[in-house]
Design an enzyme around this catalytic site. Structure first.
Site, short mmCIF file in Angstrom:
data_model
loop_
_atom_site.label_atom_id
_atom_site.label_comp_id
_atom_site.label_asym_id
_atom_site.label_seq_id
_atom_site.Cartn_x
_atom_site.Cartn_y
_atom_site.Cartn_z
N ARG A 177 139.98 -0.52 22.67
CA ARG A 177 139.69 0.84 22.50
C ARG A 177 138.21 1.02 22.30
O ARG A 177 137.68 1.07 21.24
CB ARG A 177 140.47 1.54 21.31
CG ARG A 177 140.34 3.21 21.25
CD ARG A 177 141.24 3.97 20.46
NE ARG A 177 141.29 3.65 19.16
CZ ARG A 177 142.09 4.46 18.33
NH1 ARG A 177 142.62 5.54 18.95
NH2 ARG A 177 142.04 3.97 16.80
N ASP A 219 142.26 6.17 8.54
CA ASP A 219 141.08 6.34 9.56
C ASP A 219 140.49 7.51 9.89
O ASP A 219 140.76 8.53 9.26
CB ASP A 219 141.68 5.36 10.67
CG ASP A 219 142.53 6.29 11.84
OD1 ASP A 219 142.72 7.44 11.26
OD2 ASP A 219 143.00 5.58 12.56
#
Length: 526
Positions: free
Chosen positions: A163, A443
């Site tokens: 990603r 996160d």
């Protein structure tokens, strides 16, 4: 290193291994991507701003009338390669060396190596992350911990996906010939693709990606153009790249068909990036008091708008012959507390059972210990490699995608958002983008929910469950108390960066103008 012939400025010094990744030929490729696609990226970001202003003035998102023909017509994405047919459990995490080895060895079908939400984008983290992936693909990766424990790659590692950072982010350590920062998306994608695409093909796999934070099919079309150019540049067949798009913004939920269509030669499906999706929902409607969400803990996948979005992803993907991936359950194993650990695992099992029964073809975990429990659930309810043939015969309307959950806003909820936000931003500024807090893996996406809710609640002076209004003065008092609490929690970490984190987090909560992403300001502090 001398990059003058390319007119690229590398601002940070690099060592010998980093020079391998930042080789003249690799930088030349990055420069070609930047010159060809960066202005288009900027123009699309400007369109985001226009659209978000419209939402905040009360314009209701809807399915695009101009692309009705795409939604109504019968088409499929291109066939998938063998190693992407079974994705029942994918593990995700940052790109540090130990994490990569553990994730590839975890028993999960796939590993998404993350340069985005779970990686703090220090120059060291970004370049060494590329080195780690380079070594892993060539099976020359190992790691020795401080206690002497050695980590090596297993015989059958998980399929690797990467990603890159989102279109909105830039890399301050690379400047193009006009003096502009490089697109972080193009840097992460370009370095990985340039060094590894041919080796991955030789290994019997390919360059596979996850694409974050897209807000429209036009942004997907930009990625598709990048893929076409990159494959031609290296002389590999068109369609070799496969990419899964994270549906983690509200606007993208109304363009799922169109996003798949733009990437149809390169698509590996869609993923329900649930935490960023909640953040995007708050962001899109931040100025509308009637769209305020309750405590973060009450906004899960059973919330009406979240349930509708999950089912629409399955319906759309399966209609087009491709995977619909479930999202991340944030729970992680609890050490030294058997009852709490049992409770956390039960929540994970319930979440993943709901996903597989809804028709998802796989799901995410954040910890290796969760791979086996989730595999068991998908093995039980999905014996085939996927369930793309399962069609959802349910109409999901624009109204369904906007239906709010019920629930209260409490002082405890405010305090939790403040505490978690401060702890996470402090961790991020120290270079750690994934933080285990209160038995949850936090996160940037989960921190964004905390930050956006606090801004929205403060702006609208919401009524708390005890009857008080959340005024600026009350928020100030709670912020001060939680800052002291957080400082006490961090006393064992020296040096910590709480002062920087507190100044940044407070500014994001109290400023009148909402900042689109907290990482934009935070990036200037690392």
């Amino acid at each position: 290193m001398d990059t003058t012939t390319l007119a690229i400025k590398v601002k940070e010094t690099v060592n010998a291994r980093q020079e391998e990744i930042l080789s003249p030929s690799a930088l030349e490729f990055l420069n070609a991507l930047q010159q060809k696609f960066n202005q288009r990226r900027i123009d699309l970001l400007d369109l985001r701003k226009v659209r978000n202003l419209e939402f905040n003035k009360g314009l209701t998102p809807t399915f695009l009338p101009e692309t009705k023909g795409i939604r109504a017509s019968d088409w499929k994405v291109a066939p998938l390669p063998q190693d992407l047919l079974d994705r029942r459990v994918e593990i995700t995490g940052p790109v540090d060396r130990k994490m990569i080895i553990n994730a590839l060895n975890s028993g999960a079908k796939c590993f998404m190596a993350d340069f985005e939400d779970s990686t703090s984008p220090t120059w060291k983290n970004i370049v060494e992350g590329q080195i780690n992936l380079y070594d892993a693909i060539r099976r020359q990766i190992d790691f020795t911990a401080s206690n002497g424990k050695e980590y090596k790659l297993s015989e059958k590692p998980a399929t690797l996906l990467v990603r890159p950072r989102g279109w909105h982010l830039e890399e301050k350590n690379l400047l193009d010939e006009q003096g502009n920062r490089f697109s972080a998306s193009l840097v992460d994608f370009g370095l990985y693709f340039f060094h590894n695409a041919k080796q991955l093909i030789e290994n019997g796999s390919g360059p596979y990606f996850y694409l974050p934070k897209l807000e429209s099919h036009k942004e997907a079309a930009l990625w598709n153009s990048v893929f076409v150019f990159a494959q031609d540049y290296l002389g590999i067949p068109q369609g070799t790249i496969k990419a899964t798009v994270l549906i983690e913004t509200l606007p993208a939920a109304f363009e799922m068909d169109e996003i798949l269509y733009e990437l149809r030669e390169h698509s590996a499906g869609l993923n329900c990036g649930r935490w960023d999706y909640i953040f995007s929902f708050i962001k899109c409607f931040r100025s509308l008091p009637e769209m305020v969400l309750p405590n973060r803990d009450l906004v899960g996948m059973t919330a009406p708008f979240m349930d509708a979005y999950s089912k629409l992803a399955v319906k759309t993907c399966h209609k087009r012959g491709v995977h619909a991936m479930g999202g991340m359950s944030a729970f992680i194993p609890v050490k030294n507390d058997e009852a709490a650990n049992t409770n956390a695992l039960e929540k994970v099992r319930n979440d993943k059972t709901r996903e597989v029964l809804n028709g998802h073809d796989g799901s995410w975990v954040a910890h290796p210990a969760l791979v086996v429990p989730v595999l068991e659930i998908f093995d039980q309810f999905m014996p085939a490699p996927n369930q793309i043939g399962k069609q959802i015969d349910q109409e999901i309307s624009a109204e369904d995608l906007l239906r709010l959950p019920e629930g209260e806003i409490t002082e405890e909820g405010v305090r939790k958002n403040l505490n978690v936000g401060l702890l996470y931003v402090e961790s991020w500024l120290r270079g750690r983008g994934a933080a285990a807090l209160y038995n949850l893996m936090e996160d940037a996406a989960t921190a964004e929910i905390s930050r956006a809710q606090l801004w929205q609640w403060r702006k609208h002076q919401v009524k708390l469950a005890d009857g008080r209004k959340l005024t600026k003065e009350l928020m100030d008092k709670l912020f001060y108390e939680e800052q002291i609490h957080t400082r006490n929690q961090l006393n064992t970490i020296l040096p910590h960066r709480l002062e920087n984190a507190a100044l940044l987090f407070r500014d994001l909560i109290f400023k009148e103008q909402f900042q689109d992403f907290l990482t934009l300001d935070a990036y200037e502090l690392i």
